[in-house]
Design a protein around this motif. Structure first.
Motif, PDB file in Angstrom:
ATOM      1  N   CYS A  86      16.938 -45.648 -67.828  1.00 14.91           N
ATOM      2  CA  CYS A  86      16.351 -46.724 -67.176  1.00 14.91           C
ATOM      3  C   CYS A  86      17.747 -47.610 -66.826  1.00 14.91           C
ATOM      4  N   GLU A 104      17.882 -50.593 -66.158  1.00 14.22           N
ATOM      5  CA  GLU A 104      17.577 -52.120 -66.663  1.00 14.22           C
ATOM      6  C   GLU A 104      17.695 -51.777 -68.149  1.00 14.22           C
ATOM      7  N   CYS A 105      16.894 -51.020 -68.892  1.00 15.22           N
ATOM      8  CA  CYS A 105      16.817 -51.183 -70.482  1.00 15.22           C
ATOM      9  C   CYS A 105      17.438 -50.015 -71.068  1.00 15.22           C
ATOM     10  N   THR A 145      16.150 -47.188 -71.646  1.00 22.63           N
ATOM     11  CA  THR A 145      14.937 -46.128 -72.090  1.00 22.63           C
ATOM     12  C   THR A 145      15.632 -44.858 -71.419  1.00 22.63           C
ATOM     13  N   CYS A 172      12.465 -47.128 -66.065  1.00 23.43           N
ATOM     14  CA  CYS A 172      11.106 -46.926 -66.840  1.00 23.43           C
ATOM     15  C   CYS A 172       9.826 -47.656 -66.326  1.00 23.43           C
ATOM     16  N   CYS A 210      10.001 -51.503 -66.702  1.00 20.38           N
ATOM     17  CA  CYS A 210      10.966 -51.971 -65.866  1.00 20.38           C
ATOM     18  C   CYS A 210      10.672 -51.914 -64.434  1.00 20.38           C
TER      19      CYS A 210
HETATM   20 ZN   LIG Z   1      13.449 -49.946 -68.430  1.00 15.92          ZN
END
Ligand SMILES: [Zn+2]
Length: 271
Positions: A170, A172-173, A175, A193, A196
């Motif tokens: 992901c 952003e995060c 994952t 993900c 997000c």
């Molecule tokens: Zn994410």
């Protein structure tokens, strides 16, 4: 006035006066350079085919003051963009030239980007008769192979300019991305993900097969003698690349519609 000798790829040449041309070059050592080639299109010009689109040549550029165009005084051809009547290869080459021109700036050398571009143009070209260089491998008339090769080049270009989309985790995060469809956030810079993706715009939904193909092409091209990718995944990947690049540049590349039709994908399924 200084003189720079370097290897260059011809991205654009526009007429200037009766027989001269203003040439845009991607050079290995000096980044993008624009120069005036006097008499380039005169019959029996010393430039010969060296300034044809996507030719690779050794050039001598005379640098002038900031307000005047540099002068291109010599160009010796090293490799020609030679694709015969393979329309997919012509379209891929023209698209690549436009993309390289759009994502590069003057006087910012990116040797790895140059080498990637040069290699791609070489692979799109048919092997030269009489040489033993990669004679067994040709992408000519292999539309799926050309489409995949171009995506490999585009992902490499995006990587070199720091815009490679997140394909494994992901954006952003971090994952790991999994599932039968993956949300691709255009502003987020790649896969998202489920958590997000909420509230993110613009987002396109991409099949797992297309993401798998993108991951593969981010690492290596698919050789013509290897299993070729499925047309559906390839068409989806083409649409993703068109969307990513349009979003990055804030405009559609002029050659992208022709490219999509030349690669036999429906032009209706991308933005
Ligand atoms: Zn994410």
């Amino acid at each position: 006035m200084t003189a720079d000798k370097t290897r260059a790829l011809v991205l654009r040449a526009i007429p200037f006066g009766e027989t001269s041309a203003i040439v845009t070059l991607l050079t290995r050592d000096h980044g993008k350079v624009r120069g005036l080639a006097k008499g380039a299109w005169r019959p029996k010009s010393s430039f010969d085919a060296a300034l044809d689109l996507l030719s690779v040549c050794q050039v001598l550029v005379l640098r002038r003051s900031a307000n005047s165009l540099d002068l291109l005084t010599e160009a010796f051809l090293e490799q020609r963009f030679r694709v015969g009547d393979c329309q997919a290869a012509v379209a891929a080459g023209l698209y690549l030239a436009e993309l390289l021109d759009a994502v590069t700036v003057d006087a910012d050398p990116q040797p790895t980007l140059f080498d990637l571009a040069r290699t791609t143009v070489g692979l799109l070209s048919q092997p030269r008769p009489g040489t033993n260089q990669d004679q067994t491998i040709t992408w000519s008339k292999n539309t799926a192979g050309i489409a995949a090769l171009l995506v490999h080049a585009e992902l490499g270009i995006l990587r070199e300019i720091g815009q490679q989309p997140a394909l494994h985790r992901c954006a952003e995060c971090g994952t790991p991305l999994e599932g039968s469809r993956i949300a691709f956030g255009l502003l987020a810079g790649g896969g998202l993900c489920p958590r997000c993706r909420r509230g993110q715009r613009p987002v396109v939904s991409v099949s797992a097969a297309a993401v798998h193909l993108l991951r593969k092409l981010a690492v290596e091209p698919i050789l013509p003698n290897q299993d070729q990718p499925a047309a559906t995944a390839l068409g989806e990947v083409r649409a993703v690349m068109n969307t990513v690049i349009t979003n990055l540049l804030g405009r559609r590349l002029k050659t992208s519609h022709w490219l999509t039709t030349s690669l036999a994908f429906s032009p209706g399924n991308h933005r």
